[in-house]
Design a protein around this motif. Structure first.
Motif, PDB file in Angstrom:
ATOM      1  N   GLU A 137      -7.557 -20.281  -4.344  1.00  0.00           N
ATOM      2  CA  GLU A 137      -8.691 -20.991  -5.172  1.00  0.00           C
ATOM      3  C   GLU A 137      -8.929 -22.340  -4.394  1.00  0.00           C
ATOM      4  OE1 GLU A 137      -9.103 -23.740  -9.395  1.00  0.00           O
ATOM      5  OE2 GLU A 137      -7.061 -22.407  -9.136  1.00  0.00           O
TER       6      GLU A 137
ATOM      7  N   LEU B 140      -4.772 -11.080 -11.084  1.00  0.00           N
ATOM      8  CA  LEU B 140      -4.579 -10.790  -9.588  1.00  0.00           C
ATOM      9  C   LEU B 140      -3.106 -10.848  -9.401  1.00  0.00           C
ATOM     10  CD1 LEU B 140      -7.502 -12.871  -7.860  1.00  0.00           C
ATOM     11  CD2 LEU B 140      -7.322 -10.496  -8.668  1.00  0.00           C
ATOM     12  N   ARG B 141      -2.166 -11.945 -10.173  1.00  0.00           N
ATOM     13  CA  ARG B 141      -0.930 -12.129  -9.652  1.00  0.00           C
ATOM     14  C   ARG B 141      -0.185 -10.992 -10.313  1.00  0.00           C
ATOM     15  NH1 ARG B 141      -1.959 -17.642 -10.262  1.00  0.00           N
ATOM     16  NH2 ARG B 141      -1.200 -18.747  -8.240  1.00  0.00           N
TER      17      ARG B 141
ATOM     18  N   ILE C 105      -2.979 -17.794  -4.127  1.00  0.00           N
ATOM     19  CA  ILE C 105      -2.628 -16.700  -4.816  1.00  0.00           C
ATOM     20  C   ILE C 105      -2.024 -15.565  -4.051  1.00  0.00           C
ATOM     21  CG2 ILE C 105      -3.757 -14.773  -6.208  1.00  0.00           C
ATOM     22  CD1 ILE C 105      -6.108 -16.717  -7.099  1.00  0.00           C
TER      23      ILE C 105
ATOM     24  N   LYS D 279      -7.016 -15.373 -12.510  1.00  0.00           N
ATOM     25  CA  LYS D 279      -5.819 -15.309 -11.575  1.00  0.00           C
ATOM     26  C   LYS D 279      -4.526 -14.685 -11.982  1.00  0.00           C
ATOM     27  CE  LYS D 279      -6.041 -19.847 -11.681  1.00  0.00           C
ATOM     28  NZ  LYS D 279      -5.694 -21.310 -11.034  1.00  0.00           N
ATOM     29  N   GLN D 280      -4.379 -14.526 -13.285  1.00  0.00           N
ATOM     30  CA  GLN D 280      -3.146 -14.031 -13.954  1.00  0.00           C
ATOM     31  C   GLN D 280      -3.381 -12.597 -13.577  1.00  0.00           C
ATOM     32  OE1 GLN D 280      -3.157 -15.143 -18.039  1.00  0.00           O
ATOM     33  NE2 GLN D 280      -2.363 -17.270 -17.392  1.00  0.00           N
TER      34      GLN D 280
ATOM     35  N   GLU E 268      -4.931 -23.576  -5.031  1.00  0.00           N
ATOM     36  CA  GLU E 268      -3.939 -22.828  -5.466  1.00  0.00           C
ATOM     37  C   GLU E 268      -3.860 -21.717  -4.666  1.00  0.00           C
ATOM     38  OE1 GLU E 268      -2.153 -20.644  -9.312  1.00  0.00           O
ATOM     39  OE2 GLU E 268      -3.647 -22.045  -9.705  1.00  0.00           O
TER      40      GLU E 268
ATOM     41  N   VAL F 130     -12.790 -18.787  -5.933  1.00  0.00           N
ATOM     42  CA  VAL F 130     -11.666 -17.999  -5.534  1.00  0.00           C
ATOM     43  C   VAL F 130     -12.219 -16.961  -4.266  1.00  0.00           C
ATOM     44  CG1 VAL F 130      -9.947 -16.168  -6.022  1.00  0.00           C
ATOM     45  CG2 VAL F 130     -10.432 -17.965  -7.892  1.00  0.00           C
TER      46      VAL F 130
ATOM     47  N   LEU G 114     -11.328 -18.673 -15.770  1.00  0.00           N
ATOM     48  CA  LEU G 114     -10.341 -18.709 -14.136  1.00  0.00           C
ATOM     49  C   LEU G 114      -8.779 -18.517 -14.289  1.00  0.00           C
ATOM     50  CD1 LEU G 114      -9.970 -19.565 -11.396  1.00  0.00           C
ATOM     51  CD2 LEU G 114      -9.814 -21.922 -11.807  1.00  0.00           C
ATOM     52  N   ASN G 115      -8.158 -18.845 -15.392  1.00  0.00           N
ATOM     53  CA  ASN G 115      -6.747 -18.700 -15.534  1.00  0.00           C
ATOM     54  C   ASN G 115      -6.537 -17.254 -15.809  1.00  0.00           C
ATOM     55  OD1 ASN G 115      -5.987 -21.334 -14.911  1.00  0.00           O
ATOM     56  ND2 ASN G 115      -5.880 -21.922 -16.716  1.00  0.00           N
TER      57      ASN G 115
END
Length: 215
Positions: A47, A206-207, A75, A203-204, A73, A113, A199-200
């Motif tokens: 990000e 993807l992780r 990822i 990202k969560q 951040e 991202v 956004l959060n």
């Protein structure tokens, strides 16, 4: 004949350095990929925020645009510096423009991202799947950061084990031309009627998928 001050140099690229490209007779076209493939095959996913966009004539026949990002951040992957500069083929220097079909540069001050295919190889476009690996972030009227495609369409759904793909030598591919959005990404054409994923949450997801792949 004197050159026109508005001289436009259009380059149609036929490229062999990336498996995402093939020759069509009109230039380079990008093959459609999947979110799973972008996530697993990209060396670096982050990000970030665009700090500067600068085009330079790198030799007598080429112009490149250098985009510098603040890394906010990470990822996936590692990078030792707080900023990263990615190089895109094309751009404008003075009255000379090199235009490469289907390349869209990140904009100054843009947040997003980004899926970087390789940190070492110089490529026509550094993002995996070109615009497919380029997501922007826009705050809504409540201040919530929401995901958009590079074409400014809200990303309303995300599937990281998308169907309608084929396995070839252990690699997931889709035999179709890209429309700018990877398989597994749901977008809303009418921006007024939908908001992108937070956004959060993006990202969560993807992780979580990375953890599943690495198990």
């Amino acid at each position: 004949m004197k050159p026109n001050k508005q001289h436009l140099l259009t380059i149609l690229i036929l490229l062999l350095t990336s498996s995402l490209l093939f020759s069509t007779g009109h230039g380079a076209s990008v093959l459609k990929t999947t979110m799973d493939e972008m996530l697993t095959e990209s060396e670096f996913v982050f990000e970030g925020r665009v700090l500067s966009v600068e085009s330079r004539q790198t030799d007598s026949k080429r112009i490149h645009t250098f985009v510098t990002f603040e890394i906010q951040e990470i990822i996936k992957g590692e990078y030792p510096e707080p900023t990263i500069t990615l190089r895109f083929l094309g751009g404008t220097v003075g009255n000379l423009t090199m235009a490469v079909s289907d390349i869209q540069f990140p904009r100054d001050a843009e947040r997003g991202v980004y899926f970087v295919e390789s940190l070492e190889r110089n490529q026509v476009h550094p993002l995996y799947g070109w615009s497919q690996g380029h997501f922007t972030v826009t705050a809504d009227d409540t201040g919530t950061d929401r995901m958009m495609t590079a074409k400014n369409q809200p990303v309303t759904g995300l599937s990281l084990d998308a169907e309608s793909v084929q396995q070839t030598n252990g690699r997931t591919t889709v035999k179709a031309l890209s429309t700018g959005t990877a398989t597994g990404v749901t977008v809303e054409q009418n921006r007024k009627n939908a908001k992108g994923l937070p956004l959060n949450e993006f990202k969560q997801a993807l992780r979580k998928r990375l953890n599943e792949i690495n198990q």
